[in-house]
Every structure is written in structure tokens, then in C-alpha cells.
Design a protein around this motif. Structure first.
Motif, mmCIF file in Angstrom:
data_model
loop_
_atom_site.group_PDB
_atom_site.id
_atom_site.type_symbol
_atom_site.label_atom_id
_atom_site.label_comp_id
_atom_site.label_asym_id
_atom_site.label_seq_id
_atom_site.Cartn_x
_atom_site.Cartn_y
_atom_site.Cartn_z
ATOM 1 N N PHE A 174 0.855 -1.173 0.000
ATOM 2 C CA PHE A 174 0.000 0.000 0.000
ATOM 3 C C PHE A 174 0.894 1.226 0.000
ATOM 4 N N GLY A 175 0.510 2.258 -0.714
ATOM 5 C CA GLY A 175 1.314 3.474 -0.749
ATOM 6 C C GLY A 175 0.449 4.721 -0.724
ATOM 7 N N LYS A 176 1.067 5.822 -0.267
ATOM 8 C CA LYS A 176 0.374 7.113 -0.227
ATOM 9 C C LYS A 176 1.366 8.199 -0.598
ATOM 10 N N LYS A 177 0.934 9.113 -1.451
ATOM 11 C CA LYS A 177 1.762 10.259 -1.813
ATOM 12 C C LYS A 177 1.375 11.432 -0.926
ATOM 13 N N ILE A 178 2.376 12.042 -0.321
ATOM 14 C CA ILE A 178 2.153 13.176 0.568
ATOM 15 C C ILE A 178 2.796 14.396 -0.078
ATOM 16 N N ASP A 179 1.970 15.390 -0.391
ATOM 17 C CA ASP A 179 2.483 16.617 -0.998
ATOM 18 C C ASP A 179 3.090 17.498 0.073
ATOM 19 N N MET A 180 4.318 17.927 -0.207
ATOM 20 C CA MET A 180 5.009 18.874 0.662
ATOM 21 C C MET A 180 5.200 20.143 -0.164
ATOM 22 N N GLN A 181 5.841 21.137 0.374
ATOM 23 C CA GLN A 181 5.941 22.434 -0.313
ATOM 24 C C GLN A 181 6.376 22.315 -1.769
ATOM 25 N N HIS A 182 7.558 21.811 -2.032
ATOM 26 C CA HIS A 182 8.060 21.708 -3.399
ATOM 27 C C HIS A 182 8.362 20.267 -3.805
ATOM 28 N N HIS A 183 7.963 19.334 -2.982
ATOM 29 C CA HIS A 183 8.288 17.939 -3.223
ATOM 30 C C HIS A 183 7.088 17.058 -2.918
ATOM 31 N N THR A 184 7.149 15.843 -3.381
ATOM 32 C CA THR A 184 6.144 14.833 -3.057
ATOM 33 C C THR A 184 6.851 13.665 -2.392
ATOM 34 N N LEU A 185 6.377 13.290 -1.228
ATOM 35 C CA LEU A 185 6.922 12.149 -0.498
ATOM 36 C C LEU A 185 6.039 10.942 -0.793
ATOM 37 N N ASP A 186 6.640 9.878 -1.308
ATOM 38 C CA ASP A 186 5.908 8.664 -1.651
ATOM 39 C C ASP A 186 6.229 7.614 -0.589
ATOM 40 N N VAL A 187 5.286 7.335 0.296
ATOM 41 C CA VAL A 187 5.473 6.383 1.393
ATOM 42 C C VAL A 187 4.804 5.067 1.011
ATOM 43 N N GLN A 188 5.569 3.977 1.107
ATOM 44 C CA GLN A 188 5.022 2.674 0.747
ATOM 45 C C GLN A 188 5.317 1.664 1.846
ATOM 46 N N VAL A 189 4.361 0.798 2.083
ATOM 47 C CA VAL A 189 4.490 -0.280 3.054
ATOM 48 C C VAL A 189 4.132 -1.575 2.342
ATOM 49 N N SER A 190 4.920 -2.616 2.561
ATOM 50 C CA SER A 190 4.599 -3.900 1.937
ATOM 51 C C SER A 190 4.837 -5.036 2.926
ATOM 52 N N CYS A 191 4.160 -6.118 2.665
ATOM 53 C CA CYS A 191 4.310 -7.322 3.470
ATOM 54 C C CYS A 191 4.567 -8.484 2.523
ATOM 55 N N ASN A 192 5.709 -9.131 2.671
ATOM 56 C CA ASN A 192 6.044 -10.298 1.861
ATOM 57 C C ASN A 192 5.664 -11.567 2.611
ATOM 58 N N ASN A 193 5.263 -12.578 1.869
ATOM 59 C CA ASN A 193 4.811 -13.843 2.431
ATOM 60 C C ASN A 193 3.715 -13.591 3.454
ATOM 61 N N LEU A 194 2.682 -12.948 2.985
ATOM 62 C CA LEU A 194 1.582 -12.484 3.816
ATOM 63 C C LEU A 194 0.976 -13.568 4.710
ATOM 64 N N PHE A 195 0.890 -14.795 4.222
ATOM 65 C CA PHE A 195 0.256 -15.868 4.975
ATOM 66 C C PHE A 195 1.267 -16.810 5.634
ATOM 67 N N ASN A 196 2.541 -16.383 5.679
ATOM 68 C CA ASN A 196 3.604 -17.108 6.380
ATOM 69 C C ASN A 196 3.741 -18.560 5.905
ATOM 70 N N MET A 197 3.760 -18.742 4.572
ATOM 71 C CA MET A 197 3.916 -20.087 4.000
ATOM 72 C C MET A 197 5.352 -20.577 4.170
#
Length: 87
Positions: free
Chosen positions: A62-85
Motif C-alpha cells: 500500500f502506498g500514499k503520496k504526501i504533498d510537501m511544499q516543493h516535493h512529493t513524499l511517496d510512502v510505501q508499506v509492503s508485506c512479503n509472504n503475507l500468509f507465512n507459508m
């Protein structure tokens, strides 16, 4: 040797598949990745006595773009092997 001719390579899955789905808006993004690896043999003769079972791995993010004054911060979070196989 003669008993390995025409056999599947050791630890190489017979079948593999990957599916990737993503969605994006101006501010948000989401993705899901599913990977399938089929049966793998652990010795050159391809004996079913020593094979490894198939597995399915699911990753999500999942990711979200956060607008700052002159820049955009792109924050992303991920989960690998979601079901712990185990694989």
C-alpha cells in the motif's frame, strides 16, 4: 548418468506462475503479487519419495503520496509472504 536423461532439474519447479495486480490514484496505490511454484525434486532421478511440495506466496503493499511544499513524499508499506507459508 543414464537415469537422469529427460528428468526435471533438481530444485527447479516443474511449473511456475506469477500474477500481479496494482491500482493507483493520484494519492494512493495498492498491489498484490501471487507467486506459485510447483513440485520440486531433490535428487536427479525425480523420485516422489524425496520431492518438495508446491507453494503459493502472496505479497501485498500500500502506498500514499504526501504533498510537501516543493516535493512529493511517496510512502510505501509492503508485506512479503503475507500468509507465512513455509517453502
Amino acid at each position: 548418468s543414464w537415469f537422469t536423461i529427460g528428468k526435471q532439474l533438481v530444485y527447479t519447479p516443474v511449473h511456475m506462475a506469477t500474477a500481479h495486480v496494482s491500482a493507483n490514484t493520484k494519492k494512493y496505490s495498492a498491489m498484490v503479487l501471487v507467486q506459485y511454484a510447483g513440485k520440486r525434486f531433490t535428487e536427479a532421478r525425480n523420485s516422489y519419495d524425496f520431492d518438495l511440495p508446491y507453494y503459493v506466496i502472496c505479497n501485498a503493499g500500500f502506498g500514499k503520496k504526501i504533498d510537501m511544499q516543493h516535493h512529493t513524499l511517496d510512502v510505501q508499506v509492503s508485506c512479503n509472504n503475507l500468509f507465512n507459508m513455509s517453502y
